[in-house]
Design an enzyme around this catalytic site. Sequence first.
Site, short mmCIF file in Angstrom:
data_model
loop_
_atom_site.label_atom_id
_atom_site.label_comp_id
_atom_site.label_asym_id
_atom_site.label_seq_id
_atom_site.Cartn_x
_atom_site.Cartn_y
_atom_site.Cartn_z
N ASP A 228 -13.58 14.92 4.36
CA ASP A 228 -13.69 14.87 2.89
C ASP A 228 -13.84 16.26 2.26
O ASP A 228 -13.86 16.38 1.03
CB ASP A 228 -14.88 13.99 2.47
N CYS B 89 -3.64 2.88 2.49
CA CYS B 89 -4.04 3.59 1.29
C CYS B 89 -3.40 4.95 1.34
O CYS B 89 -2.74 5.29 2.32
CB CYS B 89 -5.55 3.71 1.20
N LYS C 109 -21.87 8.80 -3.29
CA LYS C 109 -20.98 7.63 -3.39
C LYS C 109 -20.97 6.83 -2.09
O LYS C 109 -21.15 5.61 -2.11
CB LYS C 109 -19.55 8.12 -3.70
N ASN C 110 -20.74 7.52 -0.97
CA ASN C 110 -20.55 6.79 0.28
C ASN C 110 -21.84 6.26 0.88
O ASN C 110 -21.82 5.54 1.87
CB ASN C 110 -19.78 7.64 1.28
N ARG D 27 -13.38 8.37 -9.45
CA ARG D 27 -13.87 7.47 -8.41
C ARG D 27 -15.05 8.09 -7.67
O ARG D 27 -15.91 7.38 -7.16
CB ARG D 27 -12.76 7.18 -7.39
N ARG E 45 -5.62 3.24 7.99
CA ARG E 45 -7.02 2.81 7.94
C ARG E 45 -7.24 1.33 8.24
O ARG E 45 -7.65 0.55 7.38
CB ARG E 45 -7.64 3.18 6.59
N1 EPU Z 1 -10.29 3.29 11.94
C1 EPU Z 1 -9.66 2.41 12.79
N2 EPU Z 1 -10.14 1.13 12.89
C2 EPU Z 1 -11.22 0.70 12.19
C3 EPU Z 1 -11.87 1.61 11.32
C4 EPU Z 1 -11.38 2.90 11.23
O1 EPU Z 1 -8.68 2.75 13.44
O2 EPU Z 1 -11.60 -0.47 12.32
C5 EPU Z 1 -9.81 4.68 11.84
C6 EPU Z 1 -9.36 5.08 10.46
O3 EPU Z 1 -8.03 4.70 10.22
C7 EPU Z 1 -9.57 6.57 10.49
C8 EPU Z 1 -10.80 6.75 11.37
O4 EPU Z 1 -10.91 5.53 12.11
O5 EPU Z 1 -8.48 7.19 11.10
C9 EPU Z 1 -12.11 6.97 10.66
O6 EPU Z 1 -12.24 6.04 9.60
P1 EPU Z 1 -13.63 5.50 9.08
O7 EPU Z 1 -13.66 4.01 9.30
O8 EPU Z 1 -14.75 6.29 9.60
O9 EPU Z 1 -13.47 5.74 7.52
P2 EPU Z 1 -13.99 4.80 6.40
O10 EPU Z 1 -15.27 4.17 6.83
O11 EPU Z 1 -12.90 3.92 5.92
C10 EPU Z 1 -15.51 6.60 5.25
C11 EPU Z 1 -15.62 7.19 3.89
C12 EPU Z 1 -14.42 8.10 3.64
C13 EPU Z 1 -14.42 9.20 4.69
C14 EPU Z 1 -14.40 8.57 6.09
C15 EPU Z 1 -14.50 9.58 7.21
C16 EPU Z 1 -16.84 5.47 2.72
C17 EPU Z 1 -16.86 4.43 1.68
N3 EPU Z 1 -15.69 6.12 2.91
O12 EPU Z 1 -14.30 5.85 5.26
O13 EPU Z 1 -14.61 8.69 2.37
O14 EPU Z 1 -13.30 10.03 4.55
O15 EPU Z 1 -15.49 7.64 6.23
O16 EPU Z 1 -15.66 10.30 7.10
O17 EPU Z 1 -17.85 5.75 3.33
C18 EPU Z 1 -13.92 9.73 0.36
O18 EPU Z 1 -15.10 9.67 -0.03
O19 EPU Z 1 -13.05 10.42 -0.24
C19 EPU Z 1 -13.53 9.01 1.56
C20 EPU Z 1 -12.26 8.74 1.85
#
Ligand code: EPU
Length: 421
Positions: free
Chosen positions: A306, A118, A22-23, A398, A123
């Site tokens: 995850d 969320c 998915k990701n 999802r 996030r």
């Molecule tokens: N964060 C910030 N600022 C930003 C971006 C992120 O503070 O601009 C923080 C977030 O709030 C969090 C941390 O950084 O505390 C890490 O977040 P990240 O941005 O890495 O997460 P994401 O890109 O939103 C992806 C996956 C998630 C997975 C996380 C961590 C996708 C579509 N989603 O989310 O997947 O948990 O990385 O590995 O790639 C899932 O599949 O169930 C899922 C939630």
Amino acid sequence: MDKIIIRGGARLRGEVRISGAKNAALPILASSLLARGTCTFKNVPLLNDVSTMARLLGAMGAEVERGRGGRTLRLRSEGAISCDASYELVKTMRASVLVLGPLVARHGYARVSLPGGCAIGARPIDQHVKGLEAMGAKISLDHGYVVARAKRLHGASIVCDIPTVTGTENLMMAASLAVGRTCIENAAREPEVEELGRVLNKMGARIEGAGTSVVTIDGVDELQPIEHAIMPDRIEAGTFMVAAAITRGDVLVRDVVPEHLDAVIAKLRAAGTEVTLEADGLRVRGAAEIRPVDITTQPHPGFPTDMQAQFMVLATQAQGQSVIAETIFENRYMHVQELNRMGAAVMVDGRTSVIRGPSQLSGAQVMATDLRASASLILAGLIADGKTEVLRVYHLDRGYERIERKLRALGADIKRMKGRG
Ligand code: EPU
């Protein structure tokens, strides 16, 4: 709404095939916005999040065609593209923000709804915004939308405050069409980032270091359409591995990339589970006695957030006390109350949880408000006494392709009931 009904007690045996990730699929579908022509993606998982991304691209004017069986997607985003991602779609899936980078890079304009909070935490997307600004985008907030404008992005040196997966992906896509060199430091090292780098390079981008903490991108003028098969989903694989371990089963998990699962395999082994590398996958044999494990979630290559909820179920079966620390998201313990209702002994203090095992879980009606929490309740149902009903199955849909069918093929007593839940 559908629900899933499980009668616990079966030992899982046999083979399971893991679907596309998915990701990885979500940023890769968004990357089609960058290419001149029709991209063909194969091994696309049949998931609601993937459909949402396809709908979002379609709503922006991309031509989206699903091949037979739905696992092949053809995407063409030439011509009249609207650079607007509405709240209606973004609110259902935060990863919609992945269109921001490609749109501003290719079309010079993007208006994408802010995803908001969320279930698993606040996030924010400040790192995405900061990086795009460094590349010359003018960014403003307008009635809940982030609006980005740039005649043409230019290369920049970006140091992320924290490694962010979708943030790194957005910036890599944007930098691919920028003028000059971009360097992203403290980049996310997840395999899905590396996979996106592979895809963009196939399109003609010049990216080095994707999957490491320093990614260098030399911008090019245009990118070409490609054909690409999505890599396997390491979190789906990890979930089935835990299912085998807790049911004291014997399961061959096929279509995996074992090195994506190093941290997960290490913790399974620490818990006493036998994991062996075979020619066609990973064989997982559950031990009669499960040992406690201590886990701290970390960015890759550390233990993935995850998989935290699923390992908590494993910890409920261990002989002794396990400690789990969730360091990535501030609110990712929504499974705890439900597990405790099933008889687990889990105590949460801030980001740390203490699990006292072993507990005989008992079936109950349960529900969770996020994807991985829901997966953990399915796992709990597999080992609980009697009947477990998992409600709000749309969270599972999802991110897990036909989980009940795959578990049933391994011998679980599990079915989906259509209708209200
Ligand atoms: N964060 C910030 N600022 C930003 C971006 C992120 O503070 O601009 C923080 C977030 O709030 C969090 C941390 O950084 O505390 C890490 O977040 P990240 O941005 O890495 O997460 P994401 O890109 O939103 C992806 C996956 C998630 C997975 C996380 C961590 C996708 C579509 N989603 O989310 O997947 O948990 O990385 O590995 O790639 C899932 O599949 O169930 C899922 C939630």
